[in-house]
Enzyme design. Structure first.
Site: not given
Ligand code: PMP
Length: 311
Positions: A156
């Site tokens: 991220k």
């Molecule tokens: N894909 C993207 C591009 C995201 O920003 C997120 C949110 N963090 C997710 C998938 C889902 O990840 P998570 O389940 O860890 O929140």
């Protein structure tokens, strides 16, 4: 009591937590961050933070990529997060945003190693991520998901989100609720802030981690829940765009979005256009877990107890 943030070693009122206009991360997106939910359980008066450690472990990986030295261990980062919530006194669902960033106030320097680092953690009240009282409508975005050979999408990283933001903004302008992005080779990748699953009978299908998806913490939880609680098969494989139009159910998963049923893709109905039975079961199971209502999963949440009521 006003909300409190942690900024570079100190707890300060959120309203006073500021950075300067020359901050490198503001100019170039040089930051690794997390999106974490604090889920308020009114019955026991506690805030449950699901898989907090895993969020910071992912952030630490992003920091490695950006040559950011995290000033604290993962344990300490978890403790800081709990402290921010307890001092702020929130008694409602919140979104927690920690960020490790290039804090140097120097423009026109593209050498990450020459720049000093900063860290903050803040939380804000947060309701639904996607406003909807049922299944949402999605389009396939014309913007492709960025590739690992460009900026690695498995972390991220702030700058990376321009990719999602362009796709999301266009989807909303065109009257959809969310965009589904394809990757460079044209396979289904994910939503702009969520991973994606398709349902065929007793099988869940989701793109592989090598499809340039963010390795979602909710994705991993859904896979486990599907196998262990619902007795479903899970296939991680390449997914073609046309499968989105014929799958029995499609849903998105993410910390902010929870588990979100998709009722239409590119104006075509998915199933009967309503939340499907598998999606519904996973939604209920997941919601219980992240709110601390399933004893078998409670040890996976960090608990914060607000000290005073937020003003
Ligand atoms: N894909 C993207 C591009 C995201 O920003 C997120 C949110 N963090 C997710 C998938 C889902 O990840 P998570 O389940 O860890 O929140």
């Amino acid at each position: 009591m006003p909300a409190v943030a942690f900024l570079n070693g100190e707890y300060v009122p959120l309203a006073e937590a500021k950075v300067g206009i020359m901050t490198h991360a503001l100019h170039y997106g040089t930051a690794a961050f997390e999106g974490i939910r604090g889920n308020w359980n009114a019955t026991d008066g506690k805030m449950y933070i699901f898989k907090l450690r895993e969020h910071y472990e992912r952030m630490a990986q992003g920091c490695k990529l950006l040559w950011i030295t995290l000033p604290y261990s993962v344990e300490k980062l978890c403790a800081i997060t709990v402290e921010v919530l307890e001092r702020s006194g929130f008694q409602q669902d919140v979104y927690i945003r920690p960020m490790a960033y290039k804090a140097e106030e120097k423009v026109a320097n593209l050498n990450l190693k020459a720049l000093k680092d900063g860290f903050f953690c803040l939380a804000v009240p947060f309701g639904s991520y996607i406003e909807s009282d049922g299944a949402i409508s999605c389009c396939v975005a014309s913007w492709r998901r960025i590739d690992d050979t460009m900026v690695p999408p498995r972390f991220k990283l702030s700058g990376l989100y321009l990719n999602s933001i362009l796709a999301k903004t266009d989807a909303l302008a065109d009257g959809f609720d969310e965009a589904i992005m394809l990757n460079q080779d044209g396979h289904v990748c994910e939503g702009t802030g969520e991973n994606i699953f398709l349902v065929y009978g007793d099988t869940l299908v989701t793109p592989t981690l090598e499809s340039n998806v963010l390795p979602g913490i909710t994705r991993a939880t859904v896979i486990r829940l599907a196998r262990e609680e619902l007795g479903l098969r899970v296939e991680e494989r390449l997914v073609d765009r046309s499968e989105l139009y014929v799958a029995e159910e499609v849903f998105l998963s993410g910390t902010a979005a929870h588990i979100q049923g998709v009722g239409k893709v590119d104006h075509r109905l998915v199933g009967d256009g309503k939340i499907g039975p598998v999606t519904g079961k996973l939604q209920t199971a997941y919601f219980d877990i992240v709110h601390g209502n399933n004893p078998a999963y409670r040890s996976q949440s960090t608990v914060a107890t607000p000290r005073v009521a937020a003003s």
